[in-house]
Enzyme design. Sequence first.
Site, PDB file in Angstrom:
ATOM      1  N   LYS A 151      39.348  33.814  49.267  1.00  0.00           N
ATOM      2  CA  LYS A 151      38.189  33.781  48.351  1.00  0.00           C
ATOM      3  C   LYS A 151      37.553  32.402  48.313  1.00  0.00           C
ATOM      4  O   LYS A 151      38.150  31.400  48.702  1.00  0.00           O
ATOM      5  CB  LYS A 151      38.605  34.288  46.975  1.00  0.00           C
ATOM      6  CG  LYS A 151      38.767  35.818  47.030  1.00  0.00           C
ATOM      7  CD  LYS A 151      38.960  36.473  45.710  1.00  0.00           C
ATOM      8  CE  LYS A 151      39.000  38.004  45.927  1.00  0.00           C
ATOM      9  NZ  LYS A 151      39.475  38.723  44.763  1.00  0.00           N
ATOM     10  N   ARG A 208      47.289  41.095  47.154  1.00  0.00           N
ATOM     11  CA  ARG A 208      46.319  41.787  48.020  1.00  0.00           C
ATOM     12  C   ARG A 208      45.791  40.761  49.022  1.00  0.00           C
ATOM     13  O   ARG A 208      45.130  39.814  48.625  1.00  0.00           O
ATOM     14  CB  ARG A 208      45.196  42.342  47.143  1.00  0.00           C
ATOM     15  CG  ARG A 208      44.124  43.113  47.892  1.00  0.00           C
ATOM     16  CD  ARG A 208      43.024  43.555  46.930  1.00  0.00           C
ATOM     17  NE  ARG A 208      42.005  44.315  47.621  1.00  0.00           N
ATOM     18  CZ  ARG A 208      40.997  43.765  48.299  1.00  0.00           C
ATOM     19  NH1 ARG A 208      40.895  42.454  48.371  1.00  0.00           N
ATOM     20  NH2 ARG A 208      40.107  44.534  48.898  1.00  0.00           N
TER      21      ARG A 208
HETATM   22  N1  HH2 Z   1      39.069  41.587  45.527  1.00  0.00           N
HETATM   23  C1  HH2 Z   1      38.180  42.155  46.377  1.00  0.00           C
HETATM   24  C2  HH2 Z   1      38.091  43.540  46.483  1.00  0.00           C
HETATM   25  N2  HH2 Z   1      38.912  44.338  45.775  1.00  0.00           N
HETATM   26  N3  HH2 Z   1      40.658  44.598  44.218  1.00  0.00           N
HETATM   27  C3  HH2 Z   1      41.544  44.056  43.381  1.00  0.00           C
HETATM   28  N4  HH2 Z   1      42.373  44.841  42.652  1.00  0.00           N
HETATM   29  N5  HH2 Z   1      41.669  42.702  43.216  1.00  0.00           N
HETATM   30  C4  HH2 Z   1      40.873  41.838  43.906  1.00  0.00           C
HETATM   31  O1  HH2 Z   1      41.004  40.603  43.702  1.00  0.00           O
HETATM   32  C5  HH2 Z   1      39.898  42.382  44.808  1.00  0.00           C
HETATM   33  C6  HH2 Z   1      39.821  43.794  44.937  1.00  0.00           C
HETATM   34  C7  HH2 Z   1      37.280  41.284  47.183  1.00  0.00           C
HETATM   35  O2  HH2 Z   1      37.815  41.003  48.438  1.00  0.00           O
HETATM   36  P1  HH2 Z   1      37.482  41.783  49.803  1.00  0.00           P
HETATM   37  O3  HH2 Z   1      37.837  43.220  49.708  1.00  0.00           O
HETATM   38  O4  HH2 Z   1      38.131  41.056  50.909  1.00  0.00           O
HETATM   39  O5  HH2 Z   1      35.928  41.605  50.012  1.00  0.00           O
HETATM   40  P2  HH2 Z   1      34.702  42.553  49.759  1.00  0.00           P
HETATM   41  O6  HH2 Z   1      34.680  42.926  48.323  1.00  0.00           O
HETATM   42  O7  HH2 Z   1      33.527  41.694  50.168  1.00  0.00           O
HETATM   43  O8  HH2 Z   1      34.854  43.777  50.618  1.00  0.00           O
END
Ligand code: HH2
Length: 262
Positions: free
Chosen positions: A196, A243
């Site tokens: 992040k 995660r």
């Molecule tokens: N962060 C993201 C997405 N889903 N779910 C939970 N429970 N906790 C988190 O911190 C979280 C999440 C954001 O990361 P990412 O999926 O890599 O990116 P994007 O939302 O751009 O797909």
Amino acid sequence: MGVLNVTSDSFSDGGLYLDYDAAVRRGREMVAEGADVVDVGGESTRPGAAAVTADEELRRVVPVIEALAAEVRVSVDTSKASVAHAALCAGATLVNDVSSTLASVAADHGAGFVAMHRKGTPADMQHNPRYDDVAAEVARFLDERVREARAAGVEEIYIDPGIGFGKTVRHNLQLLAALPELVATGIPVLVGTSRKSFIGHLGAGGSSDGRVGDVPLLASGARLEGSLASAVWAMACGAAVVRVHDVAATAQAARLLAGTAA
Ligand code: HH2
């Protein structure tokens, strides 16, 4: 929990796994690397991300979930009830809902539910977020979501402080510092720090009281060390789930920590 974004625009792996074969391959690879759960998402939640229709999200995630669910526990990362329902029918057993509104869908299927804190929406969440006491406010919010989820009939609940969702660098650090208090609630805690932007900010030498943006950020692919440090911190505080994108490296760190506890 390994991250599998079947999206074109996720902040770190957008476009890499939009193709069905590439997504299933990456899911299997994460299992081989040590993931216990694969979190499949079809819509980015990054600040400013474009909304995806339910039809498109379903088209992206359902076939991938069908392929992986026989091999590993699958969670679905969605805020849409119709997508959560279809994903659970396809074999997912955990609803990872960044909007914290889908507890009743999880309950209807006897599935687990992740309640995550966020302030605002992807469009506006990083516009000057403010809290009097971020840790207290997040804990209160999560307590309310847990009560709702229990009342809806969910038996397996996780709480997540929502790192990066309407938080400055300072807020993220304060929430990480307060993880022991969330763990002390006895409700399993999930933490998502992987790659992040606060890691890109701090890793580039940015100040811990700054907003993201006061230095050029490290690119998302250059944030492994900070991601690992934060995952190790979370696990050492007693988080039940981290995660992550970098499953092999995090699994190695997790095995080391497990050794120290044995
Ligand atoms: N962060 C993201 C997405 N889903 N779910 C939970 N429970 N906790 C988190 O911190 C979280 C999440 C954001 O990361 P990412 O999926 O890599 O990116 P994007 O939302 O751009 O797909």
